[in-house]
Design a protein around this motif. Structure first.
Motif, short mmCIF file in Angstrom:
data_model
loop_
_atom_site.label_atom_id
_atom_site.label_comp_id
_atom_site.label_asym_id
_atom_site.label_seq_id
_atom_site.Cartn_x
_atom_site.Cartn_y
_atom_site.Cartn_z
N ASP A 69 48.08 -54.77 -42.08
CA ASP A 69 47.69 -55.94 -42.88
C ASP A 69 46.53 -55.59 -43.81
OD1 ASP A 69 49.60 -57.56 -41.69
OD2 ASP A 69 48.24 -58.20 -40.09
N GLN A 70 45.59 -54.79 -43.32
CA GLN A 70 44.43 -54.40 -44.13
C GLN A 70 44.86 -53.59 -45.35
OE1 GLN A 70 40.92 -55.12 -43.29
NE2 GLN A 70 40.91 -54.63 -45.45
N LYS A 71 45.80 -52.68 -45.15
CA LYS A 71 46.29 -51.85 -46.26
C LYS A 71 47.01 -52.70 -47.31
CE LYS A 71 46.76 -47.45 -43.81
NZ LYS A 71 47.72 -46.48 -43.22
N GLU A 72 47.82 -53.66 -46.84
CA GLU A 72 48.56 -54.52 -47.76
C GLU A 72 47.62 -55.38 -48.61
OE1 GLU A 72 51.35 -56.84 -45.53
OE2 GLU A 72 52.59 -55.10 -45.00
N VAL A 73 46.62 -55.98 -47.96
CA VAL A 73 45.67 -56.83 -48.67
C VAL A 73 44.82 -56.00 -49.63
CG1 VAL A 73 43.67 -58.36 -48.40
CG2 VAL A 73 45.60 -58.58 -46.85
N ASP A 74 44.39 -54.83 -49.17
CA ASP A 74 43.55 -53.95 -50.00
C ASP A 74 44.29 -53.48 -51.26
OD1 ASP A 74 41.50 -54.20 -48.23
OD2 ASP A 74 41.17 -52.05 -47.96
N SER A 75 45.55 -53.08 -51.09
CA SER A 75 46.33 -52.59 -52.24
C SER A 75 46.52 -53.69 -53.28
CB SER A 75 47.70 -52.07 -51.76
OG SER A 75 48.41 -53.12 -51.13
N ALA A 76 46.75 -54.93 -52.83
CA ALA A 76 46.91 -56.05 -53.76
C ALA A 76 45.60 -56.38 -54.45
CB ALA A 76 47.43 -57.28 -52.99
N LEU A 77 44.48 -56.32 -53.70
CA LEU A 77 43.17 -56.64 -54.27
C LEU A 77 42.72 -55.58 -55.27
CD1 LEU A 77 40.78 -58.12 -51.55
CD2 LEU A 77 41.25 -59.05 -53.78
N LEU A 78 42.97 -54.31 -54.96
CA LEU A 78 42.56 -53.22 -55.87
C LEU A 78 43.30 -53.32 -57.21
CD1 LEU A 78 42.37 -50.32 -53.28
CD2 LEU A 78 40.45 -51.24 -54.57
N LYS A 79 44.56 -53.75 -57.18
CA LYS A 79 45.31 -53.95 -58.43
C LYS A 79 44.67 -55.05 -59.27
CE LYS A 79 49.83 -52.43 -56.77
NZ LYS A 79 51.20 -52.88 -56.35
N VAL A 80 44.26 -56.12 -58.58
CA VAL A 80 43.63 -57.26 -59.27
C VAL A 80 42.29 -56.84 -59.87
CG1 VAL A 80 42.58 -59.53 -58.88
CG2 VAL A 80 44.80 -59.01 -57.87
N ILE A 81 41.52 -56.05 -59.12
CA ILE A 81 40.20 -55.58 -59.60
C ILE A 81 40.38 -54.65 -60.79
CG2 ILE A 81 38.18 -54.20 -58.97
CD1 ILE A 81 38.63 -55.34 -56.05
#
Length: 262
Positions: A220-232
């Motif tokens: 779950d951490q990897k999925e959320v992080d990957s989505a957030l990094l794209k947004v950033i």
């Protein structure tokens, strides 16, 4: 003209709904008119010499004479119609209070500036001073935040809004939706049952269990992080925003938080 006049009379009679109070309270609980003034206003002097017929009520008997059998009992005895209580309570009866909603069912009020995508500064805990991104507010009133972990090693965790400063910088999450299973129950830890101590040897045998994230949490951490990094990365100041999240917040000499604008 006749129907017009009738209509006016009806309108006047409709207004007579509420009566003006005869006496009213001023400031400090003082009545506007005294007893003597009210005596005149109510015209009670008309009733001064008027005599009202006195209605005499029939006396209800309290006792009655009861016949008792047996040669040595006297034959008769006066008894109360209503027997007095043998026992009286020492305290007055306390009424049951209405059932209140449990704390978990209370309405949660969250500050206006704490919206999904807002960058927060943590003020307490293991990750004190770190800047994190707010994902959503949970049913318990706690905030679900993350670093992301790839930038400042702050994982998905719940934080109380009391220990958070909401900044003006935000990340547009867009179409990203936080998975529904990331709720309060997801972060609840199961406590291991304590075994009964049998002897002196068991005192030193017990060790504190260290929390280790399971595979589901890592995924779950990897999925959320990957989505957030794209947004950033899509942010107009993406490079600087990454560094902003990586750096810790700290106060130096002659810096006062109440004078700062976050």
């Amino acid at each position: 003209m006749a129907p017009v006049e009738k209509a006016k009379k009806v309108a006047k009679s409709a207004k007579k709904g509420k009566k003006h109070p005869v006496n009213s309270y001023l400031k400090g609980g003082i009545l506007r008119y005294s007893k003597a003034q009210m005596y005149k206003r109510r015209a009670l002097y008309r009733l001064k010499d008027k005599k009202h017929p006195v209605v005499q009520k029939e006396k209800v008997p309290i006792k009655k004479v009861k016949k008792i059998g047996g040669p040595k009992n006297g034959g008769e005895r006066t008894v109360y119609l209503r027997k007095p209580k043998a026992n009286y309570p020492t305290k007055t009866f306390v009424k049951k209070r209405p059932g209140k909603a449990n704390f978990s069912e209370h309405k949660r009020n969250i500050r206006r500036n704490l919206k999904p995508g807002t960058v927060l500064i943590l003020l307490a805990g293991r990750h004190q001073g770190k800047r994190v991104v707010l994902l959503k507010t949970l049913a318990s009133g706690l905030l679900l935040v993350t670093g992301p972990f790839a930038l400042n090693s702050c994982p998905l965790r719940r934080v109380s809004q009391r220990f958070v400063i909401g900044t003006s910088s935000r990340v547009d999450l867009g179409d990203f939706k936080v998975p529904e299973h990331l709720n309060d129950a997801y972060f609840r830890r199961l406590k291991a049952k304590k075994e009964k101590k049998t002897g002196e040897a068991d005192i030193f045998a017990a060790k504190k269990e260290r929390f280790v994230p399971n595979e589901q949490r890592k995924k779950d951490q990897k999925e959320v992080d990957s989505a957030l990094l794209k947004v950033i990365k899509a942010h107009p100041e993406g490079k600087f925003f990454k560094k902003y999240l990586q750096n810790m917040f700290a106060l130096h000499s002659s810096q006062y938080p109440h004078r700062m604008r976050f």
